[in-house]
Design a protein around this motif. Structure first.
Motif, PDB file in Angstrom:
ATOM      1  N   GLU A  67      89.557   0.452   4.535  1.00 41.14           N
ATOM      2  CA  GLU A  67      89.803  -0.082   5.968  1.00 41.14           C
ATOM      3  C   GLU A  67      90.305  -1.394   6.410  1.00 41.14           C
ATOM      4  N   THR A  68      90.958  -1.875   5.093  1.00 39.93           N
ATOM      5  CA  THR A  68      91.627  -3.242   5.442  1.00 39.93           C
ATOM      6  C   THR A  68      93.052  -2.921   4.911  1.00 39.93           C
ATOM      7  N   GLN A  69      94.085  -3.587   5.466  1.00 40.84           N
ATOM      8  CA  GLN A  69      95.553  -3.533   5.259  1.00 40.84           C
ATOM      9  C   GLN A  69      95.708  -4.365   3.810  1.00 40.84           C
ATOM     10  N   VAL A  70      96.600  -3.535   3.109  1.00 41.30           N
ATOM     11  CA  VAL A  70      96.783  -4.106   1.663  1.00 41.30           C
ATOM     12  C   VAL A  70      98.256  -3.949   1.510  1.00 41.30           C
ATOM     13  N   LEU A  71      98.881  -4.793   0.907  1.00 39.81           N
ATOM     14  CA  LEU A  71     100.222  -4.654   0.238  1.00 39.81           C
ATOM     15  C   LEU A  71     100.344  -4.068  -1.386  1.00 39.81           C
ATOM     16  N   ILE A  72     101.223  -3.453  -1.405  1.00 38.35           N
ATOM     17  CA  ILE A  72     101.508  -2.556  -2.794  1.00 38.35           C
ATOM     18  C   ILE A  72     102.804  -3.072  -3.495  1.00 38.35           C
ATOM     19  N   CYS A  73     102.884  -3.713  -4.646  1.00 35.37           N
ATOM     20  CA  CYS A  73     104.222  -4.155  -5.092  1.00 35.37           C
ATOM     21  C   CYS A  73     104.904  -2.998  -5.590  1.00 35.37           C
ATOM     22  N   PRO A  74     106.297  -3.007  -6.049  1.00 40.54           N
ATOM     23  CA  PRO A  74     107.039  -2.010  -6.318  1.00 40.54           C
ATOM     24  C   PRO A  74     106.634  -1.294  -7.805  1.00 40.54           C
ATOM     25  N   ASP A  75     105.835  -2.434  -8.696  1.00 44.74           N
ATOM     26  CA  ASP A  75     105.583  -1.925  -9.874  1.00 44.74           C
ATOM     27  C   ASP A  75     104.346  -0.944  -9.798  1.00 44.74           C
ATOM     28  N   CYS A  76     103.440  -1.603  -8.975  1.00 42.79           N
ATOM     29  CA  CYS A  76     102.028  -0.707  -8.778  1.00 42.79           C
ATOM     30  C   CYS A  76     102.267   0.499  -7.800  1.00 42.79           C
ATOM     31  N   GLN A  77     103.358   0.552  -7.135  1.00 38.02           N
ATOM     32  CA  GLN A  77     103.448   1.827  -6.397  1.00 38.02           C
ATOM     33  C   GLN A  77     103.825   3.102  -7.488  1.00 38.02           C
ATOM     34  N   ARG A  78     104.222   2.632  -8.504  1.00 36.35           N
ATOM     35  CA  ARG A  78     104.609   3.733  -9.676  1.00 36.35           C
ATOM     36  C   ARG A  78     103.382   4.311 -10.203  1.00 36.35           C
ATOM     37  N   LEU A  79     102.152   3.596  -9.889  1.00 38.15           N
ATOM     38  CA  LEU A  79     100.818   4.320 -10.570  1.00 38.15           C
ATOM     39  C   LEU A  79     100.411   5.571  -9.518  1.00 38.15           C
ATOM     40  N   HIS A  80      99.914   6.591 -10.282  1.00 38.55           N
ATOM     41  CA  HIS A  80      99.409   7.709  -9.291  1.00 38.55           C
ATOM     42  C   HIS A  80      98.086   7.394  -8.540  1.00 38.55           C
ATOM     43  N   ASP A  81      97.174   6.581  -9.312  1.00 40.13           N
ATOM     44  CA  ASP A  81      95.994   6.352  -8.540  1.00 40.13           C
ATOM     45  C   ASP A  81      95.909   5.097  -8.038  1.00 40.13           C
ATOM     46  N   LEU A  82      96.144   4.704  -7.045  1.00 41.16           N
ATOM     47  CA  LEU A  82      96.249   3.671  -5.854  1.00 41.16           C
ATOM     48  C   LEU A  82      94.961   3.430  -5.207  1.00 41.16           C
TER      49      LEU A  82
END
Length: 107
Positions: free
Chosen positions: A27-42
């Protein structure tokens, strides 16, 4: 705000849409970098109505960008974020100090 998984910092964007994505975790806003977006388990929160992880958190509410469902964020999540910030990259404080010195004309 750095990437919640790896701590990478955003750089000045080039023209166009940012490759970084927003998400909600605990329940907290986070940012996800392009490299981590490729991971399936975020490990992001999902909408209780449609199951989408396309959520945004603002002003104590969590809204699903897929179906439009809006709900109040849990008050215990707002009191203290369970998401611990990633460690600062080495030299970050020195970079900030140098940038402030340049802007303020200090030697």
């Amino acid at each position: 705000m750095p990437c919640y998984r790896c701590g990478a910092r955003q750089t000045d964007p080039v023209r166009g849409a940012s490759p970084w994505q927003r998400g909600v975790r605990h329940e907290t806003q986070v940012l996800i970098c392009p490299d981590c977006q490729r991971l399936h388990d975020l490990d992001l929160d999902a909408c209780a109505t449609c199951g989408s992880v396309a959520l945004i958190c603002r002003l104590g509410e969590v809204e699903c960008r897929s179906c439009g469902d809006v709900r109040l964020a849990r008050s215990d999540a707002l009191a203290g974020s369970p998401v611990s910030p990633p460690p600062s990259p080495p030299g970050l404080s020195a970079e900030v100090e140098a940038a402030l010195n340049r802007v303020l004309g200090r030697t």
